[in-house]
Each structure stands twice: as structure tokens, then as C-alpha cells.
Design an enzyme around this catalytic site. Structure first.
Site, PDB file in Angstrom:
ATOM      1  N   GLY D 227       0.827  -1.323  -0.037  1.00 26.81           N
ATOM      2  CA  GLY D 227       0.152  -0.106   0.069  1.00 26.81           C
ATOM      3  C   GLY D 227       0.694   1.170   0.054  1.00 26.81           C
ATOM      4  O   GLY D 227       2.053   1.309  -0.595  1.00 26.81           O
ATOM      5  N   SER D 228       0.365   2.307   0.518  1.00 29.25           N
ATOM      6  CA  SER D 228       1.074   3.439   0.448  1.00 29.25           C
ATOM      7  C   SER D 228       2.097   3.620   1.593  1.00 29.25           C
ATOM      8  O   SER D 228       1.960   3.018   2.488  1.00 29.25           O
ATOM      9  CB  SER D 228       0.080   4.608   0.865  1.00 29.25           C
ATOM     10  OG  SER D 228      -0.301   4.842   2.024  1.00 29.25           O
ATOM     11  N   GLU D 247       5.415  -3.635   0.959  1.00 27.61           N
ATOM     12  CA  GLU D 247       5.642  -3.374  -0.574  1.00 27.61           C
ATOM     13  C   GLU D 247       4.887  -1.831  -0.875  1.00 27.61           C
ATOM     14  O   GLU D 247       3.858  -2.046  -0.800  1.00 27.61           O
ATOM     15  CB  GLU D 247       4.909  -4.371  -1.286  1.00 27.61           C
ATOM     16  CG  GLU D 247       5.757  -5.736  -1.145  1.00 27.61           C
ATOM     17  CD  GLU D 247       7.061  -5.727  -1.654  1.00 27.61           C
ATOM     18  OE1 GLU D 247       7.349  -4.800  -2.351  1.00 27.61           O
ATOM     19  OE2 GLU D 247       7.961  -6.545  -1.251  1.00 27.61           O
ATOM     20  N   LEU D 248       5.676  -0.932  -0.691  1.00 34.99           N
ATOM     21  CA  LEU D 248       5.027   0.635  -0.772  1.00 34.99           C
ATOM     22  C   LEU D 248       5.489   1.055  -2.189  1.00 34.99           C
ATOM     23  O   LEU D 248       5.624   0.353  -2.936  1.00 34.99           O
ATOM     24  CB  LEU D 248       5.749   1.369   0.178  1.00 34.99           C
ATOM     25  CG  LEU D 248       5.701   0.720   1.582  1.00 34.99           C
ATOM     26  CD1 LEU D 248       6.407   1.503   2.556  1.00 34.99           C
ATOM     27  CD2 LEU D 248       4.447   0.291   2.148  1.00 34.99           C
ATOM     28  N   CYS D 281       2.272   0.784  -8.357  1.00 30.91           N
ATOM     29  CA  CYS D 281       3.319   1.190  -7.592  1.00 30.91           C
ATOM     30  C   CYS D 281       4.522   1.564  -8.561  1.00 30.91           C
ATOM     31  O   CYS D 281       5.409   2.428  -7.989  1.00 30.91           O
ATOM     32  CB  CYS D 281       3.754  -0.075  -6.792  1.00 30.91           C
ATOM     33  SG  CYS D 281       2.349  -0.695  -5.975  1.00 30.91           S
ATOM     34  N   GLU D 375       4.760  10.182  -4.539  1.00 26.98           N
ATOM     35  CA  GLU D 375       4.135   8.898  -5.407  1.00 26.98           C
ATOM     36  C   GLU D 375       2.952   9.714  -6.246  1.00 26.98           C
ATOM     37  O   GLU D 375       1.832   9.990  -5.252  1.00 26.98           O
ATOM     38  CB  GLU D 375       3.894   7.765  -4.395  1.00 26.98           C
ATOM     39  CG  GLU D 375       3.190   6.843  -5.266  1.00 26.98           C
ATOM     40  CD  GLU D 375       2.951   5.539  -4.604  1.00 26.98           C
ATOM     41  OE1 GLU D 375       2.918   5.507  -3.294  1.00 26.98           O
ATOM     42  OE2 GLU D 375       3.337   4.233  -5.222  1.00 26.98           O
TER      43      GLU D 375
END
Lengths: 470, 470, 470, 470
Positions: D227-228, D247-248, D281, D375
Site C-alpha cells: 500500500g502507501s 511493499e510500498l 506502484c 508518489e
């Protein structure tokens, strides 16, 4: 009578040289195929050579898909394939079905293994002149592979050559045993339907003389042979510049230690001793039993052997049937006669008629008797006592073979000592040496062969490493 | 009185904050060093950050040479280093010497491991869009590493952070325990002479508060902590974006099964129980003994414990000396009082005076007693009986820790069952949990920590994989 | 005149058969040693066989220590060893010293590798009958190893057999080239002082006939041969039941692509072409140069070759000296004559006198000329133009050899295409094929050999896997 | 309106808390499901805990079969699943179908990976006290795993947690994004039919607050979050004693070097820039183009972006549709406004209406602008020129993220320099950073996360090594 065509680099063909195949139980021909001649071998080798590059570049996703499809179709046709196998080899259906299952599993293992083809990156700056340099080590297919497979597992021992070759991306020419060529020719049809690249596979029964092309031709880079020690070592000598993998036989031993629970192990021991009449590379031929258990073990084995259901291999209940041919039955019987003449005692011995030979249990054998020293490849076992684990291990190590060994024990030190000191390729704890899993390393030392099979292990010999120094 | 300077990114420095270090046996100050302050930490972190790239590019042949030289110099100065270690920690010389040997061995293992830094090449054509693509996976140093090490192995547990960091090519800042900072500061001199790149290593004793910079600063990418569970889990919470490796303690169990040979194991059990007064992460704290052996084992342990040679740590024959400080001695003694007050029985208990505490053996303890439930980190053990191996394993698994466990047995099924079911990082067959080899994976589960040390295993957490898709 | 005794299973001995060793530059005998006879070989083989078990159980910490000590002593005696090597082989000191360094490095790599001897645990429950079963796969030493090593790297190519054998725990019998036996006999003294187990190593110069015992004796399990292709393939045929590793030669190619920077590469090319008069397995014999660069490259090579400092090998500045013997000088010279007679052009050619032969540069050669098709093993190179990378790769692949290839390019697609399509064991980016690191995989395909050396790779062929199924 | 029940430890359930799920394109509710409450989470965690042992002992042949069956059923229902996914996420069908394919592939990779679960055998006799000792290192499942997955790949990013957990034998509780919970709930039905052990899997949409149970509960041993960055790092802080894999996202860069062939790369660049409106991502957000190519590249991108087929996601030709919600569209639009206000220039910019936002191309941006520094997770890209490869790499490395980077070049030195110096988890040669293969290691450094996914890599964090010292 059904006809099976040869498989030559992706085409089904016939030759002028018809080969009748007997039902080994009825001794009546039930199918026909053909013998390949020098022309067919030349064509197969050249087409294999020509397809090398296509095979090497065959993408993994297609290899994976093809290998899995083959496994599924084998599974799907298992009754039919097992029946064929059973007829051409006289292998009881229960074992024939198991072999077909295993062949499917071997292809499945090859599908997994082709995804695992990886390389290694090594640092080269161990010395000043390597500063900034890296080594990339990757496997490349070795080139054309030749396989020669035996009668006793006419399907799965051939698959142990075919499946790894396809997984690696090597063209392969297989010569099945001429007494049992049908299973692999039936398999050829499945391969053909599942997207195997044209030219990649040939399956060619032939005379031994003609088949020597696979041994001597320099375009072939690896010879993978499964069969008898005599033939295997002879082929190595004639193999020229190619690598050889030899999966030969032995006279496998079993150790029944003092801590073993006899009742629980007899079933395993009987299967190891008499399944497919002992015509198995890892047939449990020599039983070494702790002296305290010796009389009981002998009794239990005797009564279990007597209970074996003998009959037609096609009967699903049959546990024991005939041997592959009369010559072998006679050979074994003669060895038993010789052993008895020189002091051995037959605890169990029935009659022999043509290729029918009943289970035989011997005791009081000596190391130099053929029934103990050579590969019996028949339904005969020797049962002898021992006093210490060191003695038992020495007994297993006597002689020139070293394939697998089983040991029944509950003690840590006994299994450790045995594993360290047994001169074999595999030690099986609490089971007979006859146990094999298709993805485990399998192969012998001493006169039992060189190299290992077991899909990923077989694949290693089918590859050459190439380093890139950058 | 000898002065030990701090080691700040390749320079030896002093600060205004003097730290007197006591001889723990005489309780008299025998050396002095300094406490690093915020300024020193900031400088160390920034210089480490600045040296990252140089470290990453440090060629293997230089790393290898430096790490081996360090190992040799440690070995060369072993008497001197062991004496220093013994004085600052009250560790008997026989154990201090063993620790110095191990520190040398840990550096040697790191030299080997740096040569083994390799990458992996994977095929990406598992799917059609990966056709022609290959993946190159190589490790890169994670960046600046922080190490916090405890008093009980003041040298080797620090080396288990320093040596892997250098092998990988990570700058490292180490905060040794402020009660035993001298061994690592002596080591700093060796590092400095052996070609460690400038900026790569800092060794900074400090207050816990000041040292929190290592936990909270975002320039640091990995925190490797060895110490108490309470502190460890607290630091993880405060560690921000960095990885954490926690090597915490436990209340390690030992299983003495029915098949164990009691006479042969008592020496090992006594060492596991009382070496360095139990101030060992893998101190054998809880003994579970098969009921048939229980009374005999208790007797043998009692007499062996009574035979322990107690005295000055500097005496080469001394097996047992004082604890690190009076607070800990009192804490353990209090726990024992509590246990006795709630039903436990002291088979052996001597006097306590300041930091002197005699070996203590308890029985009839309960799971919830602190002496059994918590990490004692002192010279107290519990000995309890069991009936079945399943029960023994359940007893070891009770509670929140899981570091290592020893099991004495000669039976295959017992070792297999134990290995499979014990909730620990390591199972030691026929020895106490206190056994550790410096190149094996070492670390706990449950509340005993996360991650593994053991040179090459520690190195894995100090690297990031980077894939090149080509 | 110094006498070098043979090394027979841990003892230094003499025989009645004296072997005079010439200084290859002065052609005057400068030392003597002995030829081993059948009796010595029988004794060596039997003692090796008898020490198998001790070697297999030689603990890693002792192997590691011994191998490292050997490396250190070689390094310590490097001047002396290099002088001896230079005299017996006429190798210029700068290269002799480099070879001694590499021999030390090879032993160091073996020390590292013996620590890395590991096994694999595989799950066997891929099928229902494997439920609860696990496979433990561990390597065991194969048994007695025989090594046959050539004259051109009399030390390091022997060490590439000795060091891996000791690392694995195999006894080894080495037959060095009878023209250059002294380096390994000097090494024997070092081995003897560093704790190599008695019986583990024999070093026996002999006639080729007597040495055939190493090829044919069945107690020997692996033959590792480095030498000429003709002899190598012949020995394989005679090798009986043993494994063979063949490190043969070739006619290595170099590709100079359009993106290469000529000025920067000439030094490397000259070294690859003329170091040790081209008597190197990976001698850069065939240069393929992009047509745009062709004239310039030819000029640059010509002037660089003319600048080579020719003289006595013992002179530290000498870059080029005499060949091993007059026969070889004459052979090469004759090949050059033949090439010129059939159309080749000599850009550079000096005189030949006895074993003195000047550097030779040819152009306009054809694939079938011996100077291009065969292994020249002398100071002659061919330089030819090409237009596309595909053509260049095809030129390198012409003929029957495939050891290593160098390619100078700055383009990703060229290096990728070359690596994938070159039929060799190793591709060297931006350097000549003559580059080798002692711990990288090294060996050829096609007629250049089978198997790989490079310490850990050599060790793999010296081990048999044994699986324990539990 | 279709109802999707929650999946709680092997049972499909409803709660009182109904969750309407919108068709993101029409903004109309089209299905309903439920929110899990604290009771459901408690039940899921406890049942997961209770099933740990069954999962750990789940034989490989069953795992393999189940994982393959799941892959096949996903493939079989791909149209249906893709339509559902497309509706709940507004992902164009061409990408939704690709995601479903990948989810099947991820399960297939997990099937392969479970067969590869192996252990390592290490020698412990590196020191004298290890003589005769061997270490057996095997992986054990870590225990209960929690997964939290995002809206943008509602199926495959959840599968990257589910499939590895099942392959290892860990129970898993998954919390999908509450805006797109349906794909995984549809998957739950497939899992349920394919023999996943009862209790092994729960899939529970919930509020963020309720879902915090997965972060804070100590029975859970691993939290795997995708996610973020903001949420991810916050969760790490709250994660207690469990391991965390994060896992950003990032602001991935692309380098177009001088040697790139512009025409061939525009299609890849447009897909990397605008597929799924940049809600990826590894969305290619920052393009750095060699100055010589800069104007042409800008032109080509502009015209290609204008040609994008915009429309309903359910239309099979649609390349670009709406964003997940109006809030995000507005956020991105605002960032663009801010950038323009501070000097950036919009080369392409359309209108925004609710969650509809047209592709945006900016130039003349600065490092600190949000569109470049943060991002974007929206359809905006920045295109900037550079002069040297060193400058380009520095531009990619600016800022706090480091997930993947693409580089288009034909030069060896540029790809080598970039791979070595880019601070990212993955470098993609000749493609955009948006490329991912499901079995390759995937994950970021710096603020882009910690740990790696990619099936076998994800599995490593789900296991604890346990050593047996024997």
C-alpha cells in the site's frame, strides 16, 4: 494385432524389419513394431543435431506446458498404458500401474525442474587483477543426448532420460529394449501431441549392433545408459568423446538390526525381494539380519513368500508372475543350483518352467556364490545373520556393487554409522533398498554405475556451464 | 590505570565524560575509558554514511586479507585480550580464552563468507512476455549498520556484528555494554592496524539514552541488537524505517531421555548450567529428565555442582566466579526466594554476598515461577521429571521463549519428534543448548528474538537484493 | 647439481632411474630427479587406497589449516620457486612469479572451498508414498584420484588437481610432465611440512608408459588430465571404470568489434598472443577484427610485437624467451611454412634456431591451415577481418575446439549474442581468452575437453553424492 | 445485485455491516459484501492459530495439487473474474485480463516453489569441538500471516500473499482494500473448492480501524502489507513483535540514453506512464531523456498520449479510463496546479470531472514539486533532459523512494553503471520500471519498503530456520 510405428524425429515411420512383440505371459505375439536400421539412426542423429538450436531456445513457458501436458495425458491413459506395459513385460498390473504413475510424476518433476534452471554470479575480485570483474555462470544444453533403456521398467526408466532432456532443451534419441519397445512407442504418440519440437525426440528399437551408432557417433554428446553392468562398462569404453552416465544394477543389501520391529517390516521386505520377480536394479537380494531376529525373520519371510498371489500379470490381484524370458529364468535357477551344490540351503524353492520361476529363499550362502556376488535379477534372495552393525555394513560392502541399501533400525548411532560407511549411492532408513522417489538422486558407485539420475540430477549431466567474465 | 580511547570512524578519541571500569571480581576500578555523547554519535553516523560507497566497493581480496589479519592478531594477543575480558566481566579465564578463540574464528568465518558473496541468475521466460529476458539478482550492502552488544560475551557477541558488516561492506557503529567496553576497544586497535577502511567502524560506549541515536536515526538501515528481551522489543518499536535483528535470551531447556547415558553427560550439563554463572543467552536453565533417571540425575548434578572450583576469574583453574554486579545477584536470589515460598525445593543453595552467588539447583518448580518462566541469567537451574517425550517437548515449549534446546537421546524417533516440535531456533543433539558454533545459524523464535546470526546468516540481513532484468 | 627426490605417499625416495633436467634456456642440465617405475606406482596406488578412509575423515579445521599453510609457504618461497620454474620451463620470470602467486591463491581457494562442503535436504513428499520422508544428500570423496599435468604451467596446473583433492579428502597421485618435474617436487616438500596426511599425496615423474598405470588401474576412481587433445581423448578410451576430466587445449579466438578502443587493448592482445611463446592452453591464436579496424590493428600489433623484450627467462625484464624444446619450435615453424605455401602472408617472422622461435604474425590464412585449425602452442597468431558479429562468432566456432574466447565490445547486443552463440567454456569480455581466475569454472567443450576445473568445480567431480532417505 | 460473503477460516459468512461496492466507472453500486468486525477478526486469528500445525504438516503433494488447481480455475474463470475486477476498480479489461492471468501464474509459481522447499546440511568441524558434528538447517513455517492488500491490483497483489503462505504452510488472514474487496472474495470460492485446509485462509474486508487487529495481535508472526508509504511505515511501528514486509510505492524513473532507439520504445513508455491511470506502484512517473533525444521524445510521447483510447473499462479496446475515486483525481490535479504555479509547463493536460482525469505530461519540473517528489499514483508524468549517464542516475536517485527503474541503452558501460548506482530494488533494461514478472524478486529500498515479494522470495520471510546440531 496392433502395430506401433517408430518415432523418428517427429514422424511416425515403418521399416522393412518387422519386430513381433510377445505377450510375455502367454508367450504369444500380440503386437508388432519395427527395427530401425542404420539409415534411421543416421537420420535421427542428423535431425537431432539440426534441431539443437531450436531446442536450446525453447522458452521455459512452452517446455513447462508441454512437460505438464505429457504428465497429464499419461495419467489419463494410465489403464491402457499399464496394460500394454504389463503384456510386453509380464509385470503384474499393480506394479505396472505404479510405474505409469511414476512416469507421469517424472514428467511433472521435469516441468518443475525446467523452471529451476538458474545460473550463478560469482565475484572475481579475489585477486587484484579481478577488481571490477564479475563471473556469470550459466548452463547450456550439452547437445544431442542418446538414451538406452532396459526392459524391466520399460516406461519409467526411459522417461528418466526423455523428460530431463526435454527440460534442459536437448534433442534425444532413445533406444528402448527390443523385448519391450511398445510402452515408449505409445508414449511417443503422447509426446507428439503435446508440442514437443520437431526433431527433438526419436524412439528407435533396434538390434544391439545397429544401436551402437548411439555410442560411437561423435555428434552425440552424452550417452545415458540403464542396463546391465557388463554392457554398461563396455559401452563406456566405446563412447569416444562423449560423456557417459551409467545406471547399472547391483545385489542390494538390507540390514535388519536388533532394534527393528519385525512384524511391521515383512511386507516391505517381501515387496523388495519379489516384486516383478526381482528384475529390479534395486532388488533386495541380500538380507542381513541381527542374530536375535534371524530365526523369526526367516519364518516370517517364508510364510509371507508362500502367501504371494502368483498368476497372470493382467490380474489386478497378482503379486508375482513370470520372468521376462526362459533364458533368464534358467540362468537364475542354475545359479541357485550352484549355490546349493557349494553349501547353501534353500528354505524355499519351487519349480521352474520356461520363464516361470517361483520365489526362492536361500541361507548359508557364501560371498563368492553367484546368487550373492552377482546381480541375480531374479526372484532369489539370501538371508544371513550378523552380530554387530559394523559386521552388517561390511557384509553389504562385500563385492563390487554399490547402488542402494536398506536398513531397519531405531538407533541414531546405527543409522549414522551405516550412512557414513555403506559404499552405495543411497541408504534407505526403515525400508528396503527398492524404494526410489523419482526426484531424488539415484545411482550407484563401484561397479553399479556412474552419474546420478533423478530429473534435476540427470539434467546436470546434460548441461555445460559457460562462464562470462565481465 | 590503563586508558582506552573511543574509536570514532577510524580515529581514537577521548571525551570529557570519563567512564571508570571496575574489575568485577575485586570491585576496584582498573581502567578508564569514555562515554560518547550526541556529538560523537552524529559524527560517527555521518562518517559512516559518507564511507558507504567506499565500503561497498571494497574489493574482496582486501576484505579477505583484512578479516584474516584481524583473526590472526586476535589469536596472537589471546592471553592479553582474555585477561582484559576476564577482569571487566569476571568471566573465568578458561571461558575468556575460549571466547577470544571464538572471536578469531568468527572473523575467519567472515573472511570465508565474503568470498562466497554470490548472485543468482534466473530465467524470466516462465511467461510469454519474458521470452528472451533474464534476471540477475545480486546482493548490495544495506548501508550503515548499528550494533548494540551485551556484557556477557563482550568480545564475541560484538564481533558477530562487526565481522559480518565488514564482510558485506557495511559501515558499522557499535555500542558495547558500558559495564564491559574494554574488550571491543582493545579490538579497535587491532582493526585499525589491519586495513579497515577509514570511517567504516566506530566503537562508542555511551549511556542508553545517548545510544538511542542508533535506534532512531534514519541514516542507519539495520539495527542489530543482542541483549535482554525487554529492551530488544522496545527498540524494535522505536526503530523507525530500519530493519531490526534481535538476539535476545531465553530460559533454555534440556531433555534427558530414557536412552541417555547419564554418566557421560553430567560434565556437559554442569557447564551448560553454571558456566559464567549462567549469564549466557543459551544458559541451560530448565532440565527435564525422564522419570527413571530423575533421582540419579539429581544426585549426579548435585555432587558435580558441589565440586565446581569457585574463585577468582583470573585463576586458570576457576570454573565459577562472581556475577556481573550485585543487583543481578540479588535479583536472582529474590526469584529463588519467591520460588521456594511458592513450593519449589532448593536441592543446592549457598550464600549470596554482593555480586557473589553460589550455584543453585531447584526442583518441584512450577511453570509460572520466575526462575522457570523468565530468563534467569544467573546460576540457577530447575530439574523436573517427565514421562513421555511428548510431555518433555511440551514442557520445553511452555512459556514465551524459544532460543535453543538440548536433547540427550539415542533413539531416532525421539530426536525426530523433538526437532519437529520444539519451538526454538536450534536443537542440540546429545549436548546442552549452550553449544554454539560461530558459523551456524543462531537465533530465537517467539520472544527470544528475530533474525539469525552466524556470520553468513547475519550477512543476509545486511544486504538488499537488486534485480537486473535484461 | 641439486637433486629432487620423488614423493611417494609421504616419503621422499630415489629410484635407479635418474632423470636429468635441463635448463631450457641454456640447454644444460641443472638438476636431477628420478623416474618412478611400476613398483613405485603400485606402492603409491595401494597406499592411497589405504589412506582413503583417513582422508575422508580428515576434519575440516585441519584441512583448512593445512591448505592455508601451504599457500603461505608457497608465497614465502615465491622467488625461489619461480626461479626453479623459470629454469625448467624457460618461462620468463614475470610470468613464473605470477604462476607461483596463482598456485598460492589456488590453495587458498581450496581452503575456502573445503569449508563450503555442504549437503542438501530435500522433501520427498512430492507423492503420497513419500509422506513423512526426507532426503539428505551429502557429498563423499570419490576415492583415489590420479592427476597428469603438463609442462607449460608446471606448478599451477598441478595445484589445480592437488588442492581440490585435499579439500575434498581424496588421496591423489600426480604425474608431472617429465620435462618439468621440479616445481611439483619442490612443492612436495612444502606439502610434507604442512600436515598433509601420510599416504595422501604422491608425486611421481615417469615415462608415459609407466604412467599408464594411473589410467588403467581400477582402484583409481578419477583421472584428471591436463594436456594435449590427442593424448587426452586416448586416455579417456583407456580409462576403464573411472571418471575422467580432460583439460585440453584449443586455438582460442579473439573478436575485436567495431566499438572496441584499439589503443587500450593492444597490450592485452600482445600478452594473450605471445606470453610464454604461446605455450598456453588459452593462447590467443586467432584474432578476428572488424574490417574498419583491421589495418590499424595489424599495424599496432606488429609494432608492439617488435617491441617485445626477448632474452633469458631469468631476466626480470624479459617478455619473450625460448620454447620448451627444438621439436616444438620446428613443428610450429613448419606449420607456418605450410601456411605461407598455401597463401598465408607473414606480416612478422624472424628466425628459428633450436628452441628459439621469434613471434610470428600471419594474415590471409584459411580455416583449414594448421596454424589456424590446430592448437599451435607456439608464438604464432592469425589476424583476419570480419564484417558482422554473426560472422565473427561463426569464425571463432569454426573447427573442433572450444575452450575460451575473448571479445572486445562496448555494445550490449554484441556481448549477449556472442555469449549465447560461442561454443566455448568461457567468454571473456574486453580481454583476451588467456585470462583465467583460479576460482572460476574453467574448461572446454567440443574437442577441448570435458569437465571443469576451478577448485570448487574440480571438487564436484571428486565427490559422489549419497542420499539418506529417512 | 450480487452478494459476496466474507471468507472466515473456511466458512462463508455474512455480518450485519453491509458494504456496497460501486462500479467505479458508472459510480453505481453493483454488488454488496460485508465488513468484518472485531469478532470476525478474533475468530479468524484463533482458527488460524489452531490450524498452524495442520498447515505445517500439509504434505507437498497436496499443496502442489491445490495450488495448481487454483491456478487452473482462475484461468478457467478469467473472463468472469476480469469483468468483476474491472468493474470494482475501473481497470480497463485488457489490463484486468492480464492481471487475472498473472494471478494464475503466481499460484503456479507457488506450486513450483513448494516443491523447492529444501534445507541445508553444513559441516560443523570448522573447529576442533565440532569434530564429528553436522548441522541440519531446515525451514519451518513462521506461523500465522496477515496480509493487507491495496485497490490497484485487487487480485494479484493479494495473491502474492496468499499463494506463498499456502506454499509454505502458513495460515493467512487477508484484508483486501474495502473499495475493491470482490476479486479476492470471488477467489475465496475457488480456494474453497480446491482443498485448502480448513482454517488456513480468511479474507476479511473491514475498516482500517478494525483491521488494526492484524497489525497488533501477537499471535500473528508476519505482517505483509502492500500500500502507501505513509500507512506502511506507520504499521511497522505498531507491529509489536512480528516481522513486517512492506511493499510500498514510489515515483519510478526511466532513463532514455543517447543510444536508445526512440521509435521502438514509445509504446512501452506510454504503457508505463498511463496504464490504469498511473495507479501502479511502479508507474513510470519521471522520464529522464538524453538531451539529444529530448525534443523528439517529447513529441512522440505527446502524440502517443493523445492517441490513447479513452472510455469504459469494460470495453475491450479501452486503454485509459477513470481513476479509483474523485478524491484521488482531485489530489493529482491539485499537485499539477501547484507544479505549474511554481514553474512547470504542461505539455498535455485535459479536463478533470469527478474521478475522470486525462493524461498529463509536464516538463520543466523541479525535484521538490509533489508531482515529481511524491508518489503521484495518477496519470501524470514528468519528462526532463539530462546530459550524462551519471547525471541521469543521480536524478533517479533524488528523493526518498527506490522501487524500480527502467533504462533504455545499448551500451555496456551505461547499463553496468546504472545497475551499480541506482538505489532501487530492480533495474529494467530496455523497458519501463512498470515491468514485473511474478516469480522475480520485487520490492523497494529507501522509503519504498522493506523485504521482497515474488513467491519464493516472499516465502523466505514466512519461514524460520531451525538448526539441528547432530
Amino acid at each position: 494385432m496392433q502395430t506401433f510405428e517408430l518415432y523418428l524425429a517427429g514422424r511416425f515411420i515403418q521399416t522393412n524389419d518387422v519386430l513381433q512383440v510377445n505377450d510375455k505371459y502367454t508367450q504369444v505375439p500380440f503386437a508388432k513394431t519395427f527395427l530401425a536400421g542404420p539409415k534411421e539412426f543416421e537420420s535421427a542423429i542428423q535431425q537431432a543435431e539440426d534441431s539443437k538450436s531450436a531446442l536450446a531456445n525453447w522458452p521455459i513457458f512452452e517446455r513447462f506446458s508441454t512437460l505438464n501436458q505429457i504428465a497429464e495425458r499419461i495419467q489419463h491413459s494410465r489403464e491402457e498404458l499399464a496394460t500394454l506395459l504389463s503384456r510386453e513385460s509380464a509385470k503384474p498390473m499393480m506394479y505396472a500401474l505404479a510405474e505409469i504413475n511414476r512416469a507421469a510424476q517424472t514428467f511433472s518433476a521435469a516441468a518443475t525442474a525446467c523452471r529451476n534452471l538458474t545460473g550463478e554470479i560469482i565475484r572475481l575480485d579475489w585477486t587484484p587483477n579481478g577488481k571490477g570483474r564479475t563471473g556469470y555462470v550459466q548452463p547450456f544444453p550439452i547437445g544431442v543426448v542418446a538414451g538406452i533403456s532396459p526392459f524391466n521398467f520399460p516406461m519409467n526408466l526411459a522417461v528418466h532420460k526423455l523428460a530431463p532432456a526435454l527440460a534442459v532443451g536437448c534433442p534425444i534419441i532413445l533406444k528402448p529394449a527390443s523385448s519391450t519397445p511398445l510402452s515408449t512407442l505409445a508414449l511417443a504418440k503422447i509426446l507428439d501431441q503435446c508440442g514437443v519440437p520437431r526433431g527433438a525426440v526419436s524412439i528407435l528399437p533396434s538390434t544391439r549392433e545397429t544401436g551402437m551408432a548411439l555410442v560411437t557417433d561423435d555428434r552425440i554428446k552424452l550417452l545415458s545408459f540403464t542396463g546391465s553392468p557388463e554392457v554398461g562398462w563396455y559401452l563406456k569404453e566405446k563412447s569416444g568423446k562423449k560423456k557417459t552416465v551409467l545406471e547399472l544394477g547391483g545385489n542390494a543389501g538390507v540390514i535388519i538390526s536388533k532394534s527393528a520391529q519385525l512384524e511391521e517390516i515383512i511386507t516391505k521386505c517381501i515387496v523388495g525381494a519379489f516384486s516383478y520377480s526381482g528384475q529390479v536394479c534395486i532388488h533386495a537380494q541380500r538380507f542381513f539380519v541381527h542374530r536375535d531376529h534371524y530365526p523369526t525373520f526367516l519364518d516370517l519371510m517364508l510364510s509371507a513368500a508362500k502367501r504371494l498371489k502368483i498368476g497372470s500379470p493382467l490380474d489386478s490381484l497378482t503379486e508375482f508372475s513370470v520372468m521376462i524370458d526362459a533364458e533368464n529364468a534358467q540362468r537364475v535357477d542354475t545359479w541357485v543350483d550352484e549355490a546349493i551344490a557349494t553349501g547353501a540351503k534353500a528354505v524355499l524353492r519351487g519349480n521352474r518352467m520356461k520363464n516361470h520361476l517361483d520365489p526362492i529363499i536361500l541361507t548359508q550362502t557364501q560371498a563368492e556364490m553367484k546368487v550373492r556376488r552377482e546381480e541375480a535379477f531374479g526372484p532369489v534372495i539370501c538371508i544371513e545373520p550378523f552380530d554387530t552393525i559394523e559386521e552388517a555394513v561390511a557384509l553389504v560392502n562385500e563385492g563390487r556393487f554399490g547402488l542402494q541399501c536398506g536398513i531397519f533400525t531405531e538407533k541414531v548411532d546405527e543409522i549414522d554409522y551405516s550412512y557414513t560407511h555403506l559404499e552405495v549411492g543411497g541408504v534407505i532408513h526403515n525400508d528396503v533398498p527398492t524404494l526410489r522417489f523419482d526426484h531424488m538422486p539415484y545411482g550407484g558407485v563401484k561397479d553399479s554405475g556412474m552419474g546420478r539420475e533423478g530429473v534435476k540430477y540427470a539434467m546436470q549431466d546434460m548441461m555445460e556451464m559457460r562462464v562470462l567474465v565481465k
